[in-house]
Design a protein around this motif. Structure first.
Motif, PDB file in Angstrom:
ATOM      1  N   ALA A  71       0.638  -1.128   0.180  1.00 46.63           N
ATOM      2  CA  ALA A  71      -0.096   0.119   0.676  1.00 46.63           C
ATOM      3  C   ALA A  71       0.776   1.079   0.267  1.00 46.63           C
ATOM      4  CB  ALA A  71      -1.215  -0.254   1.018  1.00 46.63           C
ATOM      5  N   GLY A  72       2.615   1.191   0.212  1.00 49.27           N
ATOM      6  CA  GLY A  72       3.478   2.041  -0.275  1.00 49.27           C
ATOM      7  C   GLY A  72       3.194   2.985   1.308  1.00 49.27           C
ATOM      8  N   LEU A  73       2.520   2.161   2.560  1.00 50.59           N
ATOM      9  CA  LEU A  73       3.235   3.094   3.690  1.00 50.59           C
ATOM     10  C   LEU A  73       4.278   3.088   4.770  1.00 50.59           C
ATOM     11  CD1 LEU A  73      -0.068   1.812   5.187  1.00 50.59           C
ATOM     12  CD2 LEU A  73      -0.059   3.865   3.655  1.00 50.59           C
ATOM     13  N   VAL A  74       4.929   1.914   4.128  1.00 47.29           N
ATOM     14  CA  VAL A  74       6.161   1.663   4.888  1.00 47.29           C
ATOM     15  C   VAL A  74       7.082   1.653   3.410  1.00 47.29           C
ATOM     16  CG1 VAL A  74       5.129   0.539   6.637  1.00 47.29           C
ATOM     17  CG2 VAL A  74       5.656  -0.556   5.076  1.00 47.29           C
ATOM     18  N   SER A  75       8.968   1.679   3.336  1.00 48.01           N
ATOM     19  CA  SER A  75      10.056   1.007   2.937  1.00 48.01           C
ATOM     20  C   SER A  75       9.765  -0.624   2.951  1.00 48.01           C
ATOM     21  CB  SER A  75      11.352   1.766   3.958  1.00 48.01           C
ATOM     22  OG  SER A  75      11.445   1.137   3.778  1.00 48.01           O
ATOM     23  N   TYR A  76      10.486  -0.884   2.141  1.00 43.61           N
ATOM     24  CA  TYR A  76      10.907  -2.199   1.635  1.00 43.61           C
ATOM     25  C   TYR A  76      11.501  -3.538   3.008  1.00 43.61           C
ATOM     26  CZ  TYR A  76      11.004  -6.947  -0.101  1.00 43.61           C
ATOM     27  OH  TYR A  76      11.446  -8.185  -0.611  1.00 43.61           O
ATOM     28  N   LEU A  77      12.469  -1.640   3.374  1.00 37.05           N
ATOM     29  CA  LEU A  77      13.487  -2.342   4.646  1.00 37.05           C
ATOM     30  C   LEU A  77      12.569  -2.718   6.094  1.00 37.05           C
ATOM     31  CD1 LEU A  77      16.099  -2.747   5.992  1.00 37.05           C
ATOM     32  CD2 LEU A  77      15.620   0.272   6.799  1.00 37.05           C
ATOM     33  N   ASN A  78      11.169  -2.578   5.773  1.00 33.69           N
ATOM     34  CA  ASN A  78      10.643  -2.638   6.800  1.00 33.69           C
ATOM     35  C   ASN A  78      10.305  -4.518   6.641  1.00 33.69           C
ATOM     36  OD1 ASN A  78      10.258  -0.315   6.671  1.00 33.69           O
ATOM     37  ND2 ASN A  78       9.804  -0.745   8.969  1.00 33.69           N
ATOM     38  N   VAL A  79       9.977  -4.364   5.649  1.00 32.19           N
ATOM     39  CA  VAL A  79       9.392  -6.062   5.214  1.00 32.19           C
ATOM     40  C   VAL A  79      10.977  -7.196   5.257  1.00 32.19           C
ATOM     41  CG1 VAL A  79       8.935  -7.573   3.311  1.00 32.19           C
ATOM     42  CG2 VAL A  79       7.926  -5.056   3.697  1.00 32.19           C
ATOM     43  N   VAL A  80      11.892  -6.675   4.839  1.00 30.06           N
ATOM     44  CA  VAL A  80      12.699  -7.631   5.127  1.00 30.06           C
ATOM     45  C   VAL A  80      14.257  -7.373   6.722  1.00 30.06           C
ATOM     46  CG1 VAL A  80      16.140  -7.439   4.657  1.00 30.06           C
ATOM     47  CG2 VAL A  80      14.156  -6.864   3.302  1.00 30.06           C
ATOM     48  N   THR A  81      13.598  -6.978   7.536  1.00 34.22           N
ATOM     49  CA  THR A  81      13.509  -6.841   8.556  1.00 34.22           C
ATOM     50  C   THR A  81      12.112  -7.999   9.301  1.00 34.22           C
ATOM     51  OG1 THR A  81      14.390  -4.288   8.800  1.00 34.22           O
ATOM     52  CG2 THR A  81      13.616  -6.042  10.921  1.00 34.22           C
ATOM     53  N   ALA A  82      11.657  -7.917   8.781  1.00 32.73           N
ATOM     54  CA  ALA A  82      10.523  -8.804   9.474  1.00 32.73           C
ATOM     55  C   ALA A  82      10.478  -9.977   9.046  1.00 32.73           C
ATOM     56  CB  ALA A  82       8.854  -7.440   8.660  1.00 32.73           C
ATOM     57  N   GLN A  83      10.872 -10.877   7.758  1.00 29.02           N
ATOM     58  CA  GLN A  83      11.337 -11.561   7.435  1.00 29.02           C
ATOM     59  C   GLN A  83      12.179 -12.488   8.350  1.00 29.02           C
ATOM     60  OE1 GLN A  83      11.437 -10.966   2.674  1.00 29.02           O
ATOM     61  NE2 GLN A  83       9.605 -11.324   2.758  1.00 29.02           N
ATOM     62  N   ALA A  84      13.259 -11.534   8.122  1.00 29.00           N
ATOM     63  CA  ALA A  84      14.733 -12.122   8.889  1.00 29.00           C
ATOM     64  C   ALA A  84      14.244 -12.285  10.322  1.00 29.00           C
ATOM     65  CB  ALA A  84      16.325 -11.117   8.840  1.00 29.00           C
ATOM     66  N   THR A  85      12.912 -11.454  10.685  1.00 28.55           N
ATOM     67  CA  THR A  85      13.120 -11.915  12.320  1.00 28.55           C
ATOM     68  C   THR A  85      12.003 -13.243  12.459  1.00 28.55           C
ATOM     69  OG1 THR A  85      12.470  -9.184  13.029  1.00 28.55           O
ATOM     70  CG2 THR A  85      11.575 -10.995  14.153  1.00 28.55           C
ATOM     71  N   ALA A  86      11.319 -13.418  11.289  1.00 32.06           N
ATOM     72  CA  ALA A  86      10.602 -13.938  11.335  1.00 32.06           C
ATOM     73  C   ALA A  86      11.415 -16.116  11.224  1.00 32.06           C
ATOM     74  CB  ALA A  86       9.787 -14.832  10.349  1.00 32.06           C
ATOM     75  N   LEU A  87      12.326 -15.983  10.185  1.00 35.99           N
ATOM     76  CA  LEU A  87      13.272 -17.218   9.987  1.00 35.99           C
ATOM     77  C   LEU A  87      13.775 -17.339  11.107  1.00 35.99           C
ATOM     78  CD1 LEU A  87      14.930 -19.032   8.315  1.00 35.99           C
ATOM     79  CD2 LEU A  87      16.039 -17.613   7.120  1.00 35.99           C
ATOM     80  N   SER A  88      14.558 -16.183  11.329  1.00 42.30           N
ATOM     81  CA  SER A  88      15.146 -16.090  13.233  1.00 42.30           C
ATOM     82  C   SER A  88      14.175 -16.808  14.269  1.00 42.30           C
ATOM     83  CB  SER A  88      15.666 -15.138  14.080  1.00 42.30           C
ATOM     84  OG  SER A  88      16.798 -15.275  14.632  1.00 42.30           O
ATOM     85  N   ASN A  89      13.140 -16.554  14.463  1.00 43.15           N
ATOM     86  CA  ASN A  89      11.927 -16.889  15.429  1.00 43.15           C
ATOM     87  C   ASN A  89      11.926 -18.531  14.982  1.00 43.15           C
ATOM     88  OD1 ASN A  89      11.293 -15.298  17.683  1.00 43.15           O
ATOM     89  ND2 ASN A  89      11.405 -13.798  15.767  1.00 43.15           N
ATOM     90  N   GLU A  90      11.804 -18.980  13.531  1.00 39.11           N
ATOM     91  CA  GLU A  90      11.049 -20.245  13.477  1.00 39.11           C
ATOM     92  C   GLU A  90      12.979 -21.138  13.791  1.00 39.11           C
ATOM     93  OE1 GLU A  90       9.027 -21.943  11.975  1.00 39.11           O
ATOM     94  OE2 GLU A  90       7.698 -20.203  10.940  1.00 39.11           O
ATOM     95  N   ARG A  91      13.849 -20.402  12.976  1.00 35.02           N
ATOM     96  CA  ARG A  91      14.745 -21.519  13.111  1.00 35.02           C
ATOM     97  C   ARG A  91      14.817 -22.222  14.927  1.00 35.02           C
ATOM     98  NH1 ARG A  91      20.294 -19.810  10.799  1.00 35.02           N
ATOM     99  NH2 ARG A  91      20.764 -21.606  11.416  1.00 35.02           N
ATOM    100  N   SER A  92      14.910 -20.576  16.213  1.00 34.48           N
ATOM    101  CA  SER A  92      15.402 -20.822  17.101  1.00 34.48           C
ATOM    102  C   SER A  92      14.006 -21.942  18.266  1.00 34.48           C
ATOM    103  CB  SER A  92      14.950 -18.906  18.458  1.00 34.48           C
ATOM    104  OG  SER A  92      15.673 -18.788  17.253  1.00 34.48           O
TER     105      SER A  92
END
Length: 478
Positions: A430-451
């Motif tokens: 929707a153009g409300l946030v930058s893609y950096l927010n998406v990258v951070t959220a995806q990396a956080t999700a992967l880290s939590n899945e691995r944990s």
């Protein structure tokens, strides 16, 4: 007639004296008593936390079956016959059993038999031509028995029997150690497979995100940096996924060695649909700490070696006293074979023998001191084994307790991370946030899945270690 009666009376007195010595025999050295060790009344980490009691459906025999993994069961069953360390311990047990039989044989008489025929001569080849020859024929039997007056032989048997029991416990410990190590390696391998499944799903999601950013960039609604960030995240995650292959192969090779196979001869199939099929078992309450002294094979082996060392003190002390040997022999001897079985050919001998060392420059006294010092070493080793056993149980009790709490908190973190990815991705579209927010959220999700996967792996590992620390049995022993 009087001489015969005198000889009979003398033999009777000799035998009576020897019998009296044997009947009054006493074992040298102290009788064995297990040294006291400090045993806590209860486990420290059981307070405020009760482990589940397994139901009747859980197997009480092979402990690894409680994890419900048929492939693990098939691998562990090969440890008994193929693991080199177990084979070494088995051969050492057979060796200890043979040594025990040798020691027991010393308590009984030694019986021998002889038969000989010789002919000798002199003369011949002289000027007179006179020559003579004679024959000698013998049949005989002998009996020899060392009277265990001072208990040297019985203490030796006691030491060997304790050593045999220690060797049997060593065999159990080697078997348990190999089984536990195989189970731990197997669970780590399956954890690696689960991580591979996670990475495959993550890489597919990252590839879709990269395609999304490229389309948005081509449409002019996204910056070039968004594409670069998406591609960087995809490529770096691919590298992490590739490293799993090395870990998996190493674990597979370790399993092959544990079941006595060359690494090239074993391939553990990859389970893409359900890589971590093992179920986290309901661990039974570990019982009283005092039961650990009877349950763990390493503690049992240390206790038996302590008993053997105590018996060796008696062996060393008995060596100071003289040895009494009773021997008897009889047979037939004659110069003519035809007369060998006649009454005049009979010969016999009977009598005791005492042997003692009068001077050895303190050798036997030093050997006794060495035996006592060896016993003190065995006592300290036993107490250390008991302390290590208590520590290992406490360590894994607290590990399972904390890991259960971590798993619950981590599951909540995984759900939150997945929700964050969905929400932030929609906000980016929707153009409300930058893609950096998406990258951070995806990396956080992967880290939590691995944990979450790592915590599950740690729980399985701690369960195996607790079973091993409790002696490898789910059943409560009386």
């Amino acid at each position: 007639m009087n001489h015969s009666m005198g000889r009979t009376s003398l033999r009777g007195r000799v035998l009576s004296c020897c019998a009296a010595l044997v009947l009054s025999a006493c074992a040298s050295g102290p009788d064995y008593q297990r040294p006291a060790v400090a045993v806590p009344a209860a486990w420290k980490n059981m307070e405020g936390w009760k482990l589940a009691t397994p139901g009747d459906h859980l197997t009480r025999g092979p402990w690894w079956e409680v994890f419900g993994d048929a492939r693990l069961n098939a691998l562990v069953s090969q440890v008994e016959v193929s693991n080199p360390n177990v084979q070494i311990a088995t051969a050492q047990y057979r060796q200890a059993r043979a040594l025990t039989d040798q020691a027991r044989a010393g308590l009984y008489p030694s019986v021998g038999a002889t038969a000989s025929a010789t002919r000798s001569g002199s003369g011949g080849g002289t000027l007179s031509g006179n020559a003579s020859s004679s024959g000698s024929y013998r049949l005989g039997a002998s009996v020899s028995w060392e009277a265990d007056v001072w208990g040297r032989l019985s203490r030796g048997v006691e030491a060997r029997e304790a050593g045999l029991a220690a060797s049997a416990a060593d065999l159990d410990a080697a078997r348990l150690s190999a089984q536990a190590l195989l189970a731990r390696n197997y669970f780590q391998l399956r954890l690696t497979d689960a991580q591979k499944v996670l990475y495959d799903a993550t890489l597919a999601a990252y590839a879709r995100s990269l395609a999304l950013t490229r389309n948005r960039y081509n449409a002019g609604v996204a910056a070039r940096t968004d594409v670069i960030q998406a591609e960087t995240l995809l490529r770096s995650t691919q590298v992490q996924a590739m490293a799993l292959a090395v870990t998996r192969n190493q674990l597979e090779n370790a399993i092959a060695v544990l079941i006595g196979k060359p690494p090239a001869a074993l391939a553990v199939a990859v389970l893409a649909d359900q890589p971590l099929a093992a179920a986290l078992p309901a661990v039974p309450a570990p019982g009283l700490p005092s039961a650990l002294l009877e349950r763990r094979p390493d503690i049992a082996a240390a206790e038996r070696r302590m008993a053997a060392a105590n018996a060796n003190i008696g062996v060393a002390e008995a060596a100071i006293f003289p040895t009494l040997t009773l021997s008897a022999s009889g047979g037939l001897a004659n110069a003519q074979l035809a007369n060998l079985l006649s009454a005049p050919s009979r010969v016999w001998s009977l009598g005791p023998a005492l042997a003692a060392t009068l001077f050895d420059a303190g050798l036997r006294r030093a050997q006794t001191e060495q035996a006592r010092a060896s016993y003190e070493v065995a006592v300290a080793t036993y107490r250390q084994a008991v302390l290590n056993g208590f520590r290992e149980v406490e360590d894994n009790l607290i590990a399972l307790r904390v890991l259960a709490e971590e798993a619950q908190a981590q599951d909540e973190a995984v759900r939150a991370a997945r929700l964050a990815v969905d929400l932030i991705t929609n906000q980016y579209k929707a153009g409300l946030v930058s893609y950096l927010n998406v990258v951070t959220a995806q990396a956080t999700a992967l880290s939590n899945e691995r944990s979450a996967l790592n915590i599950l792996g740690n729980q399985l590992d701690a369960s195996v270690l607790l079973i091993t620390a409790l002696g490898g049995s789910w059943a409560q022993r009386p």
